[in-house]
Design a protein around this motif. Structure first.
Motif, PDB file in Angstrom:
ATOM      1  N   LYS A  96      19.936   9.302  13.118  1.00  0.00           N
ATOM      2  CA  LYS A  96      19.904   8.245  13.928  1.00  0.00           C
ATOM      3  C   LYS A  96      18.907   7.111  13.961  1.00  0.00           C
ATOM      4  O   LYS A  96      18.776   6.198  14.490  1.00  0.00           O
ATOM      5  N   TRP A  97      17.984   7.736  13.149  1.00  0.00           N
ATOM      6  CA  TRP A  97      16.583   6.853  13.276  1.00  0.00           C
ATOM      7  C   TRP A  97      15.911   6.661  11.611  1.00  0.00           C
ATOM      8  O   TRP A  97      16.289   7.593  11.028  1.00  0.00           O
ATOM      9  N   PHE A  98      15.315   5.486  11.309  1.00  0.00           N
ATOM     10  CA  PHE A  98      14.941   5.551  10.150  1.00  0.00           C
ATOM     11  C   PHE A  98      13.532   4.858  10.360  1.00  0.00           C
ATOM     12  O   PHE A  98      13.147   3.536  10.852  1.00  0.00           O
ATOM     13  N   ASN A  99      12.469   5.830  10.305  1.00  0.00           N
ATOM     14  CA  ASN A  99      11.067   5.351  10.324  1.00  0.00           C
ATOM     15  C   ASN A  99      10.672   4.640   8.949  1.00  0.00           C
ATOM     16  O   ASN A  99      11.244   4.872   7.907  1.00  0.00           O
ATOM     17  N   CYS A 100       9.796   3.949   9.389  1.00  0.00           N
ATOM     18  CA  CYS A 100       9.122   3.095   8.109  1.00  0.00           C
ATOM     19  C   CYS A 100       7.802   2.456   8.376  1.00  0.00           C
ATOM     20  O   CYS A 100       7.299   2.389   9.482  1.00  0.00           O
ATOM     21  N   GLN A 101       7.026   2.308   7.203  1.00  0.00           N
ATOM     22  CA  GLN A 101       5.834   1.864   7.177  1.00  0.00           C
ATOM     23  C   GLN A 101       5.252   1.097   6.169  1.00  0.00           C
ATOM     24  O   GLN A 101       6.015   1.241   5.199  1.00  0.00           O
ATOM     25  N   ASN A 102       4.274   0.354   6.393  1.00  0.00           N
ATOM     26  CA  ASN A 102       3.897  -0.484   5.111  1.00  0.00           C
ATOM     27  C   ASN A 102       2.982   0.748   4.254  1.00  0.00           C
ATOM     28  O   ASN A 102       2.509   1.700   4.846  1.00  0.00           O
ATOM     29  N   GLY A 103       3.310   0.768   2.957  1.00  0.00           N
ATOM     30  CA  GLY A 103       2.581   1.733   2.113  1.00  0.00           C
ATOM     31  C   GLY A 103       1.236   1.650   1.909  1.00  0.00           C
ATOM     32  O   GLY A 103       0.778   2.506   0.952  1.00  0.00           O
ATOM     33  N   GLY A 104       0.671   0.674   2.305  1.00  0.00           N
ATOM     34  CA  GLY A 104      -0.857   0.406   2.056  1.00  0.00           C
ATOM     35  C   GLY A 104      -1.204  -0.820   1.176  1.00  0.00           C
ATOM     36  O   GLY A 104      -0.293  -1.327   0.432  1.00  0.00           O
ATOM     37  N   PHE A 105      -2.371  -1.151   0.817  1.00  0.00           N
ATOM     38  CA  PHE A 105      -2.839  -2.167   0.203  1.00  0.00           C
ATOM     39  C   PHE A 105      -2.667  -2.223  -1.442  1.00  0.00           C
ATOM     40  O   PHE A 105      -2.294  -3.274  -1.958  1.00  0.00           O
ATOM     41  N   GLY A 106      -2.736  -1.047  -1.884  1.00  0.00           N
ATOM     42  CA  GLY A 106      -2.567  -1.073  -3.191  1.00  0.00           C
ATOM     43  C   GLY A 106      -3.521  -1.705  -4.379  1.00  0.00           C
ATOM     44  O   GLY A 106      -3.310  -1.780  -5.490  1.00  0.00           O
ATOM     45  N   ASP A 107      -4.608  -1.902  -3.794  1.00  0.00           N
ATOM     46  CA  ASP A 107      -5.682  -2.459  -4.589  1.00  0.00           C
ATOM     47  C   ASP A 107      -6.961  -1.690  -4.785  1.00  0.00           C
ATOM     48  O   ASP A 107      -8.085  -2.314  -5.232  1.00  0.00           O
ATOM     49  N   ASN A 108      -6.936  -0.639  -4.212  1.00  0.00           N
ATOM     50  CA  ASN A 108      -8.169   0.233  -4.160  1.00  0.00           C
ATOM     51  C   ASN A 108      -9.366  -0.401  -3.578  1.00  0.00           C
ATOM     52  O   ASN A 108     -10.601   0.015  -3.453  1.00  0.00           O
ATOM     53  N   GLY A 109      -9.100  -1.471  -2.521  1.00  0.00           N
ATOM     54  CA  GLY A 109     -10.080  -1.827  -1.769  1.00  0.00           C
ATOM     55  C   GLY A 109     -10.333  -0.977  -0.576  1.00  0.00           C
ATOM     56  O   GLY A 109      -9.632   0.046  -0.111  1.00  0.00           O
ATOM     57  N   PRO A 110     -10.899  -1.432   0.633  1.00  0.00           N
ATOM     58  CA  PRO A 110     -11.046  -0.755   1.661  1.00  0.00           C
ATOM     59  C   PRO A 110     -10.009  -0.482   2.613  1.00  0.00           C
ATOM     60  O   PRO A 110      -8.943  -1.306   2.569  1.00  0.00           O
ATOM     61  N   SER A 111      -9.968   0.718   3.026  1.00  0.00           N
ATOM     62  CA  SER A 111      -8.826   1.109   3.928  1.00  0.00           C
ATOM     63  C   SER A 111      -8.596   0.262   5.192  1.00  0.00           C
ATOM     64  O   SER A 111      -7.440   0.164   5.707  1.00  0.00           O
ATOM     65  N   GLU A 112      -9.455   0.155   5.821  1.00  0.00           N
ATOM     66  CA  GLU A 112      -9.420  -0.871   7.074  1.00  0.00           C
ATOM     67  C   GLU A 112      -9.989  -2.239   6.807  1.00  0.00           C
ATOM     68  O   GLU A 112     -10.916  -2.714   6.394  1.00  0.00           O
ATOM     69  N   ARG A 113      -8.968  -3.144   7.170  1.00  0.00           N
ATOM     70  CA  ARG A 113      -9.202  -4.599   7.123  1.00  0.00           C
ATOM     71  C   ARG A 113      -8.832  -5.546   8.183  1.00  0.00           C
ATOM     72  O   ARG A 113      -8.162  -5.066   8.996  1.00  0.00           O
ATOM     73  N   PRO A 114      -9.322  -6.553   8.314  1.00  0.00           N
ATOM     74  CA  PRO A 114      -8.964  -7.680   9.185  1.00  0.00           C
ATOM     75  C   PRO A 114      -7.533  -8.003   9.091  1.00  0.00           C
ATOM     76  O   PRO A 114      -6.876  -7.592   8.021  1.00  0.00           O
TER      77      PRO A 114
END
Length: 275
Positions: A96-114
């Motif tokens: 009934k539901w499909f959860n989804c998310q962005n998989g991440g930045f993929g560039d080995n940079g900081p995990s928290e960004r503007p």
């Protein structure tokens, strides 16, 4: 509201082993009182040639598999192709539901960004197009804001919400990831009440969080009742918006083992939240 548990943490190894581990997750969840389950969308790879095999497994174990959880990258067309195939499979097995998310930045940079509108615009395009496609199959796309991705902070969420169609894209908020973002889970539920279609529950050890840096912050997630998230307030907020859907417990890194963590959370749900 119905309680569920996610079983992807049981699964490791080659496809034959993974299928046995999936069965074990179903049996253990059922034993503990979770009649409803979800899993990562990669399980399609094990059953795409015979979806009926997975449907039979669910029936034999007495569980309802209602949600698969997929991931996007910044390749719009590639992400859509993969996600549409996963939605097709979910429809075949009666989800009934499909959860989804962005998989991440993929560039080995900081995990928290503007907040990054260029990245967000790609994620919004994928979600909008997938949501429209899924709705025709009776499936609700639920976007999950997540640590270490371009949709995590309050400003990210607000931008995403403003640039996606509520008719096609709902939210799955996670009490732990919102806590890591400095967001009160009850407040975000009230803010986006008419778009909340699914929920993830996990606790956070906020003392450990205060000492953690970067991705180690996700190591502060705990079974329900082993942290400081105010779940009675979360339940009250959900009742206030008229939510009567699934509350799915998830724990990325079980403290002892999957069964133990699922049991601790099931006891908390029953004894504290009355679910």
């Amino acid at each position: 509201m119905k309680v569920a548990y996610t079983g992807w943490t049981w699964i490791h190894g080659d496809p034959d082993t993974a299928k046995k581990q999936l069965e074990q997750s179903f049996k253990e969840c059922k034993f503990l009182g979770y009649d409803t389950v979800e899993n990562f969308a990669f399980i399609r790879d094990y059953y795409k040639d015979d979806p009926g095999e997975l449907k039979k497994l669910c029936a034999d174990c007495g569980v309802e598999l209602v949600n698969l959880y997929g991931h996007f990258d910044f390749d719009v067309e590639g992400s859509l192709k993969r996600s549409m195939e996963q939605v097709d499979f979910l429809s075949e097995i009666g989800g009934k539901w499909f959860n989804c998310q962005n998989g991440g930045f993929g560039d080995n940079g900081p995990s928290e960004r503007p907040t990054n509108p260029e990245m967000l615009d790609k994620t919004c395009e994928i979600a909008n197009r997938l949501g429209e496609y899924a709705k025709k199959k009776g499936i609700t796309v639920c976007f999950h804001p997540h640590y270490g991705t371009c949709v995590f902070s309050q400003s990210d969420i607000d931008y995403f919400a403003a640039h996606t169609n509520p008719e096609y894209v709902s939210f799955c908020f996670d009490t732990a990831h919102t806590t890591l973002a400095g967001i009160d889970p009850a407040a975000i539920i009230r803010q986006y009440g008419d778009r909340v279609a699914y929920m993830h529950l996990k606790d956070v050890d906020t003392y450990a969080l205060s000492k953690a840096e970067g991705p180690a912050k996700m190591g502060t997630f705990r079974a329900l009742g082993h942290g400081t998230v105010d779940f009675p307030a979360v339940k009250a907020a959900l009742e206030e918006i008229g939510y009567d859907g699934v509350l799915c417990v998830e724990l990325d890194r079980p403290e002892v083992c999957n069964f133990h963590s699922a049991e601790v959370s099931r006891i908390y749900l029953r004894d504290v939240l009355g679910l």
